[in-house]
Design a protein around this motif. Structure first.
Motif, short mmCIF file in Angstrom:
data_model
loop_
_atom_site.label_atom_id
_atom_site.label_comp_id
_atom_site.label_asym_id
_atom_site.label_seq_id
_atom_site.Cartn_x
_atom_site.Cartn_y
_atom_site.Cartn_z
N ARG A 96 23.00 120.69 33.41
CA ARG A 96 23.86 120.82 32.22
C ARG A 96 25.28 121.19 32.63
O ARG A 96 26.25 120.70 32.03
CB ARG A 96 23.28 121.88 31.27
CG ARG A 96 21.98 121.45 30.60
CD ARG A 96 21.70 122.27 29.36
NE ARG A 96 21.48 123.68 29.66
CZ ARG A 96 20.31 124.22 29.93
NH1 ARG A 96 19.22 123.45 29.95
NH2 ARG A 96 20.19 125.50 30.18
N ARG A 97 25.40 122.03 33.64
CA ARG A 97 26.74 122.37 34.13
C ARG A 97 27.44 121.15 34.71
O ARG A 97 28.66 120.97 34.55
CB ARG A 97 26.63 123.46 35.20
CG ARG A 97 26.26 124.84 34.65
CD ARG A 97 25.98 125.81 35.77
NE ARG A 97 25.69 127.14 35.27
CZ ARG A 97 25.16 128.12 36.01
NH1 ARG A 97 24.86 127.88 37.30
NH2 ARG A 97 24.94 129.30 35.49
N VAL A 98 26.68 120.31 35.39
CA VAL A 98 27.24 119.08 35.94
C VAL A 98 27.76 118.17 34.82
O VAL A 98 28.82 117.57 34.94
CB VAL A 98 26.19 118.33 36.79
CG1 VAL A 98 26.63 116.89 37.06
CG2 VAL A 98 25.95 119.06 38.10
N VAL A 240 30.61 108.87 34.87
CA VAL A 240 29.21 108.58 35.20
C VAL A 240 28.95 108.81 36.68
O VAL A 240 27.91 109.38 37.06
CB VAL A 240 28.84 107.14 34.81
CG1 VAL A 240 27.45 106.78 35.32
CG2 VAL A 240 28.89 106.97 33.30
N PHE A 241 29.87 108.40 37.53
CA PHE A 241 29.70 108.61 38.97
C PHE A 241 29.58 110.09 39.29
O PHE A 241 28.69 110.51 40.04
CB PHE A 241 30.88 107.99 39.73
CG PHE A 241 30.81 108.19 41.22
CD1 PHE A 241 30.03 107.35 42.00
CD2 PHE A 241 31.51 109.21 41.83
CE1 PHE A 241 29.95 107.53 43.37
CE2 PHE A 241 31.45 109.41 43.21
CZ PHE A 241 30.66 108.57 43.98
N LEU A 242 30.49 110.89 38.73
CA LEU A 242 30.43 112.34 38.97
C LEU A 242 29.12 112.92 38.46
O LEU A 242 28.48 113.74 39.14
CB LEU A 242 31.61 113.03 38.27
CG LEU A 242 32.99 112.83 38.88
CD1 LEU A 242 34.06 113.44 37.98
CD2 LEU A 242 33.06 113.45 40.27
N ALA A 243 28.71 112.52 37.26
CA ALA A 243 27.48 113.06 36.67
C ALA A 243 26.26 112.71 37.51
O ALA A 243 25.38 113.56 37.71
CB ALA A 243 27.31 112.54 35.24
N LEU A 244 26.19 111.48 38.00
CA LEU A 244 25.01 111.05 38.75
C LEU A 244 24.97 111.63 40.16
O LEU A 244 23.94 112.12 40.62
CB LEU A 244 24.96 109.52 38.81
CG LEU A 244 24.72 108.81 37.48
CD1 LEU A 244 24.75 107.30 37.67
CD2 LEU A 244 23.39 109.24 36.87
N VAL A 245 26.09 111.57 40.86
CA VAL A 245 26.12 112.06 42.25
C VAL A 245 25.90 113.57 42.29
O VAL A 245 25.08 114.07 43.07
CB VAL A 245 27.45 111.68 42.92
CG1 VAL A 245 27.57 112.37 44.28
CG2 VAL A 245 27.55 110.17 43.11
N LEU A 246 26.63 114.30 41.43
CA LEU A 246 26.46 115.75 41.41
C LEU A 246 25.13 116.14 40.76
O LEU A 246 24.48 117.10 41.18
CB LEU A 246 27.62 116.40 40.65
CG LEU A 246 29.02 116.20 41.25
CD1 LEU A 246 30.08 116.87 40.37
CD2 LEU A 246 29.08 116.77 42.67
N GLY A 247 24.73 115.38 39.75
CA GLY A 247 23.48 115.68 39.07
C GLY A 247 22.27 115.45 39.95
O GLY A 247 21.31 116.23 39.93
N ALA A 248 22.30 114.39 40.75
CA ALA A 248 21.17 114.10 41.64
C ALA A 248 20.97 115.23 42.64
O ALA A 248 19.84 115.56 43.01
CB ALA A 248 21.41 112.78 42.37
N ARG A 249 22.08 115.84 43.07
CA ARG A 249 21.97 116.93 44.07
C ARG A 249 21.28 118.16 43.51
O ARG A 249 20.70 118.94 44.26
CB ARG A 249 23.38 117.31 44.56
CG ARG A 249 23.37 118.22 45.77
CD ARG A 249 22.85 117.49 47.00
NE ARG A 249 22.66 118.38 48.15
CZ ARG A 249 21.54 119.01 48.44
NH1 ARG A 249 20.48 118.88 47.65
NH2 ARG A 249 21.44 119.78 49.50
N THR A 250 21.30 118.33 42.17
CA THR A 250 20.67 119.51 41.58
C THR A 250 19.16 119.47 41.68
O THR A 250 18.49 120.48 41.44
CB THR A 250 21.06 119.66 40.09
OG1 THR A 250 20.52 118.56 39.34
CG2 THR A 250 22.57 119.70 39.93
#
Length: 264
Positions: A96-98, A240-250
């Motif tokens: 959610r923070r991402v 979308v790129f930021l959300a997916l790349v950073l989100g996947a790391r969570t």
């Protein structure tokens, strides 16, 4: 008629509702449900737009940096809240923070570049430009993030075993999840790409149509529309790129192990 513009009065707007009544009658004849929802949606849309029109009329007549900034911030908050509302109970706190970071940073950067570099807006807080353009970029980015996150969240649940197998064979988290991120990114961009493919031949976008109806030279309207569509692509792609790349790391801990508690 005023300056070449056909001004619609409320009686003419009321006549447009006849088209809705035709659809409702067709729904009754074919025994299709959700007729109340259709009518409610039309009425709610009308009331919302009237209220927005009244507010924007006042804001345009009294431009100020703090008011424009406040409206922009409210648009961001609403967009983030809408995204998170689509995934109740399915996103971890970290994810959610991402979403907050990706949506806010990506759209703010895209809006700033479009208004200050492409348009060269002065003063920077002119609401007649900031509010509608920010609305288009933020709205499309909201849809893109929602589609991308859905693909990521569903993909993590459905491909958990394959990702764990890849990690067990020595793959780094980034490599193990790369196909899923790539697929989610493609899914999120597809509506925007399809929209561009059909623009000009299949349909005329709303912004361009509105400018032409207002008497703006078609080539000027086309220039704005091209720039807007390119701005939307940039905003959607970045957020979308930021959300997916950073989100996947969570989904992984500090030791690169898959966190099962975050897969929902």
């Amino acid at each position: 008629m005023s300056g070449g513009l056909v001004v619609l009065g409320w009686p003419q707007v009321g006549l447009a509702f006849v088209m809705v009544l035709v659809v409702l009658l067709l729904m009754v004849a074919t025994r299709v449900g959700r007729r109340g929802e259709m009518l409610w949606a039309c009425l709610r849309m009308t009331v919302q737009l009237v209220l927005v029109g009244l507010v924007l009329g006042w804001v345009f007549a009294h431009p100020s940096w703090w008011l424009t900034g406040l409206i922009f911030a409210l648009m961001q908050v609403f967009a983030v809240a809408t995204i998170l509302g689509k995934f109740r109970g399915r996103l971890s706190l970290a994810l959610r923070r991402v979403v907050v970071l990706a949506s806010t940073a990506g759209t703010t950067g895209a809006v700033a570049w479009f208004l200050f570099v492409v348009v060269g807006l002065s003063p920077w807080y002119e609401p007649r430009y900031v509010i509608p353009i920010a609305g288009m970029l933020i709205g499309n980015s909201m849809t893109g993030i929602t589609l991308g996150l859905k693909a990521l969240v569903d993909g993590m649940r459905e491909n958990r075993d394959a990702i764990e197998d890849a990690l067990g064979l020595g793959a780094a988290p980034r490599a193990a999840i790369a196909p899923l991120v790539r697929s989610a990114f493609e899914s999120a961009l597809m509506p925007t790409i399809n929209s561009m493919l059909g623009t000009g031949i299949v349909f005329l976008p709303g912004m361009m149509t509105g400018q032409i109806l207002a008497g703006v030279d078609p080539m000027t309207a086309i220039g704005y529309q091209i720039a807007i569509l390119l701005g939307i692509v940039g905003a959607v792609g970045t957020t979308v790129f930021l959300a997916l790349v950073l989100g996947a790391r969570t989904y992984f801990d500090a030791r690169d192990r898959l966190r099962d508690d975050r897969i929902r």
